[in-house]
Design an enzyme around this catalytic site. Structure first.
Site, PDB file in Angstrom:
ATOM      1  N   HIS A 181       0.642   2.896  12.573  1.00 36.62           N
ATOM      2  CA  HIS A 181       0.574   1.511  13.013  1.00 36.62           C
ATOM      3  C   HIS A 181       1.916   0.794  12.832  1.00 36.62           C
ATOM      4  CE1 HIS A 181      -0.549   1.751   8.759  1.00 36.62           C
ATOM      5  NE2 HIS A 181       0.035   0.573   8.630  1.00 36.62           N
ATOM      6  N   ASP A 235      -5.803   6.776   7.832  1.00 34.94           N
ATOM      7  CA  ASP A 235      -6.408   8.105   7.927  1.00 34.94           C
ATOM      8  C   ASP A 235      -7.793   8.121   8.552  1.00 34.94           C
ATOM      9  OD1 ASP A 235      -7.655   6.672   6.013  1.00 34.94           O
ATOM     10  OD2 ASP A 235      -7.655   8.227   4.480  1.00 34.94           O
ATOM     11  N   LEU A 265      -8.327   5.808   2.947  1.00 36.85           N
ATOM     12  CA  LEU A 265      -7.446   4.644   2.764  1.00 36.85           C
ATOM     13  C   LEU A 265      -8.010   3.452   3.527  1.00 36.85           C
ATOM     14  CD1 LEU A 265      -3.973   6.352   3.354  1.00 36.85           C
ATOM     15  CD2 LEU A 265      -5.237   6.084   1.212  1.00 36.85           C
ATOM     16  N   HIS A 277      -3.158  -1.280   2.828  1.00 37.94           N
ATOM     17  CA  HIS A 277      -2.052  -1.245   1.884  1.00 37.94           C
ATOM     18  C   HIS A 277      -1.217  -2.501   2.047  1.00 37.94           C
ATOM     19  CE1 HIS A 277      -0.027   1.481   5.123  1.00 37.94           C
ATOM     20  NE2 HIS A 277       0.238   0.214   5.391  1.00 37.94           N
ATOM     21  N   GLY A 296      11.485  -8.913   5.136  1.00 40.23           N
ATOM     22  CA  GLY A 296      11.045  -7.944   6.145  1.00 40.23           C
ATOM     23  C   GLY A 296       9.624  -7.470   5.909  1.00 40.23           C
ATOM     24  N   HIS A 342      -7.374  -7.826  -3.154  1.00 38.91           N
ATOM     25  CA  HIS A 342      -6.630  -6.754  -3.830  1.00 38.91           C
ATOM     26  C   HIS A 342      -5.227  -6.613  -3.209  1.00 38.91           C
ATOM     27  CE1 HIS A 342      -6.178  -2.642  -5.671  1.00 38.91           C
ATOM     28  NE2 HIS A 342      -5.388  -2.499  -4.605  1.00 38.91           N
ATOM     29  N   GLU A 343      -5.182  -6.535  -1.885  1.00 35.33           N
ATOM     30  CA  GLU A 343      -3.889  -6.332  -1.220  1.00 35.33           C
ATOM     31  C   GLU A 343      -2.951  -7.515  -1.456  1.00 35.33           C
ATOM     32  OE1 GLU A 343      -3.176  -3.471  -0.281  1.00 35.33           O
ATOM     33  OE2 GLU A 343      -5.237  -2.721  -0.318  1.00 35.33           O
ATOM     34  N   HIS A 362      -1.026  -7.121  -4.499  1.00 32.22           N
ATOM     35  CA  HIS A 362       0.211  -6.336  -4.314  1.00 32.22           C
ATOM     36  C   HIS A 362       1.297  -7.214  -3.703  1.00 32.22           C
ATOM     37  CE1 HIS A 362      -1.492  -2.563  -5.457  1.00 32.22           C
ATOM     38  NE2 HIS A 362      -2.283  -2.428  -4.408  1.00 32.22           N
ATOM     39  N   HIS A 406      -1.109  -1.271  -9.373  1.00 34.12           N
ATOM     40  CA  HIS A 406      -2.489  -0.922  -9.714  1.00 34.12           C
ATOM     41  C   HIS A 406      -2.752  -0.989 -11.214  1.00 34.12           C
ATOM     42  CE1 HIS A 406      -3.127   1.284  -5.678  1.00 34.12           C
ATOM     43  NE2 HIS A 406      -3.619   0.056  -5.643  1.00 34.12           N
TER      44      HIS A 406
END
Lengths: 572, 89
Positions: free
Chosen positions: A69, A76, A81, A84, A91, A294-295, A298, A304
């Site tokens: 992508h 997958d 997954l 992420h 960027g 959750h993302e 990050h 994690h």
């Protein structure tokens, strides 16, 4: 908790985000809301604020994509997954990507927002009753224009509240047609199409033309997923075709046959053997809100955690009433400090006109309308506390409320107020019954209540009782020592369970139908064949064994295994 | 409970999840999420590093640190998760 090497974090507190595209799985306002609530999780405990941009470059760019992508980390396919995100920076850094081969929901099955109709955009209520039949998906029944619709309350027949479900016949997403609906047939590269297609695209998204000729007008949009559509496979967006033939055998429901991973799938044409068109069946899906929260962790600088209950633990698990774990709070406050000004508050859903499955739906202001009924309290005698029982003699639905029977007492869970009431003494309500009730059901037509205990049964019509009578009078063999479960099947038919067998009772004729008994595992695959309670509740079949239940949808797929205590009794 | 009757497995067209052995799945998992990479860098032999990588993964996931591909570890590897590596690369 863990932060990324070098404690990567934003150097400003007014973070911006932009949603670049939408998943066809959920209506865009639901996706907007899920993301907004996910950001609120973090802004509630830090000095950070999040502002949505509609163009230009934002700190956090959010997108849905499949497989390759556009970054070095392809997704997958279904499961595995889910998403992420990159740590803070310029960027690609700070961006969050969601795998659109997943079935995105709010964690408890398709969330279907309606349009038009008379329900003001409310969510579909599944199951809903239409002409006496329960529907667990949108349907085109009762319409000649093929538009899928649903009831937005439990009973369409009574409330007449409905709306139309997402479909390409109603609107499109994105593209250049301002959401106009598809026009079928349409022409693309000289060929005529009668349904949405992925032809001409490498990202596998389904699209259609919004005029009759794409080659001439170049007007198009992406097709929203119907709630009945399969995901993944090679026929994404198409509905299952039942029955279908696979390896020469006919299937009337989704199956895991042929797969080593146990995932349920179906063919989207009459014959898989011939056409090889297939996809995974709609399931509970993943909560976009939980995965996004959750993302975004990050994207703000958290790596994690190894604490299983923390939001930043790498694996997905659905939680009903989410609250941020202390570990997550410590982590994010290590980076950005605590919230200044007003006291931190638990994140609340953004105001909407509807409730969402992953938000608390309890209305604390509502009081039960039956004040004379005793409610359970922690001070109750432990032997009479339903939450301390691991197993019930029987569980059944009477007058719409779940009833739990045990040793001469029963409790009932009000479907209206979601509150457990009881204990009540069984013999005070139904004087003729013995202390132990093995099974019970309410005949949907006559509202008579049938109780079974050992080899006898009783029939109650209001306060009038008949019985006991022997179960042999119904045509059950004398080898049946007790009837352990009952499932209403349409009007006037009830399946009675005992051991590994079940029989179909014609309630009006008071006789077992020919062709029975049948083995439970020949019809109900994947449930315990020694269930001690079997009942129908809100359109699902429940098979209980000890403190667990296996829930089966009307297509006879096990869609949930859970605790009676926590899920049905709602014990703390 | 009842076991679905079967066991012919077919390859479904367009299915990118192939039937892989447990060992292949584990190796892919340990590499994808950074456990193998960081251990290899520290110069261990492959046999040792696989066991050590498994232990690291088990510690991260709160599993018993056996260093072996036991059922609980395998089960954890099959669960849906975030794609961000657990060990920084």
């Amino acid at each position: 908790y863990k932060t990324f090497d070098g404690d990567l974090k934003w150097d400003h507190h007014d973070i911006t985000y932009r949603i670049l595209n939408y998943s066809p799985d959920m209506e865009s306002s639901l996706i907007d809301d899920a993301f907004a609530r996910a950001f609120k999780v973090w802004s509630a405990v830090t000095p950070l604020s999040f502002t949505r941009l509609f163009d230009g470059t934002a700190d956090i760019m959010i997108s849905f994509g499949k497989k390759d992508h556009g970054d070095p980390y392809p997704f997958d396919g279904k499961d595995g997954l889910l998403a992420h995100a990159y740590p803070p920076g310029e960027g690609l850094q700070g961006d969050a990507h969601f795998d659109d081969d997943e079935h995105w929901t709010l964690g408890r099955g398709a969330v279907v927002k309606t349009s038009y109709g008379n329900a003001n955009g409310a969510l579909c209520h599944f199951p809903f009753i239409f002409e006496g039949k329960a529907y667990t998906t949108c349907t085109t029944e009762g319409r000649t224009d093929n538009l899928p619709w649903c009831g937005t309350t439990e009973d369409y027949d009574k409330d007449k509240k409905y709306g139309f479900c997402p479909s390409e016949l109603l609107y499109t997403i994105g593209g250049n047609s301002d959401g106009k609906q598809c026009v079928f047939p349409f022409v693309f590269l000289g060929k005529e199409y009668n349904s949405c297609t992925t032809e001409g695209r490498s990202d596998e998204y389904r699209w259609c033309a919004t005029t009759d000729n794409f080659d001439k007008d170049k007007k198009y949009g992406f097709c929203p997923s119907r709630d009945t559509a399969v995901t993944g496979g090679n026929a994404e967006g198409e509905p299952c075709h039942f029955p279908f033939v696979f390896l020469g055998k006919e299937y009337d429901s989704c199956t895991s046959e042929g797969r080593a991973d146990g995932k349920l799938w179906c063919a989207t044409t009459a014959s898989y053997d011939q056409d090889q068109k297939w996809g995974f069946c709609p399931d509970q899906g993943y909560s976009l809100f939980l995965v996004a929260a959750h993302e975004f962790g990050h994207a703000l600088g958290l790596d994690h955690s190894n604490i299983r209950e923390a939001l930043m633990y790498p694996m997905y698990s659905y939680v009903e009433d989410f609250s941020l774990h202390e570990d997550d709070i410590e982590g994010i406050q290590y980076l950005y400090g605590g919230r200044t000004g007003p006291e931190p508050t638990t994140p609340q859903p953004t105001p909407t006109t509807t409730d969402y499955p992953d938000t608390d739906e309890t209305d604390e202001t509502e009081e039960p309308t039956e004040p004379t009924i005793t409610t359970t309290t922690p001070s109750v005698d432990p032997t009479l506390d339903a939450c301390k029982l691991n197993k019930f003699d029987t569980i059944t639905v009477i007058e719409g409320d779940l009833h739990f029977f045990s040793n001469g007492h029963y409790w009932k869970m009000s479907s209206k107020h979601k509150k457990l009431m009881g204990p009540f003494v069984t013999s005070e309500t139904w004087p003729k019954l013995p202390a132990s009730v093995d099974s019970a059901f309410e005949d949907l037509l006559t509202k008579k209540i049938y109780f079974f205990s050992g080899t006898q049964f009783w029939v109650y019509t209001g306060k009038d009782a008949h019985g006991p009578r022997s179960v042999e009078k119904l045509g059950l063999p004398n080898s049946v020592q007790k009837v352990e479960g009952a499932l209403q099947r349409g009007k006037g038919k009830v399946l009675l369970f005992s051991g590994e067998n079940f029989w179909r009772l014609d309630v009006k004729a008071q006789k077992i139908d020919k062709g029975y008994p049948r083995y439970i595992d020949s019809v109900f695959g994947g449930v315990p064949n020694d269930a001690h309670d079997v009942f129908l509740y809100k359109g699902h079949f429940y098979f209980c064994r000890e403190s667990f239940y296996w829930r089966m949808n009307p297509r006879r797929q096990v869609d949930r295994v859970g605790y009676v205590k926590y899920d049905l009794l709602q014990c703390p | 409970w009842t076991i679905p009757l079967k066991s012919v497995f077919v390859t479904f067209p367009g299915d990118i999840v192939k039937n892989v052995t447990d060992m292949e799945l584990a190796e892919n998992y340990l590499q994808r999420f950074g456990y193998m990479e960081s251990v290899k860098r520290s110069g261990f032999q492959p046999v040792v590093s696989a066991s050590k990588a498994l232990k690291r993964m088990q510690r991260q996931m709160g599993l018993e640190e056996t260093g072996e591909l036991d059922p609980a570890t395998l089960d954890a590897m099959k669960r849906p998760r975030c794609g961000v590596p657990d060990v920084a690369n």
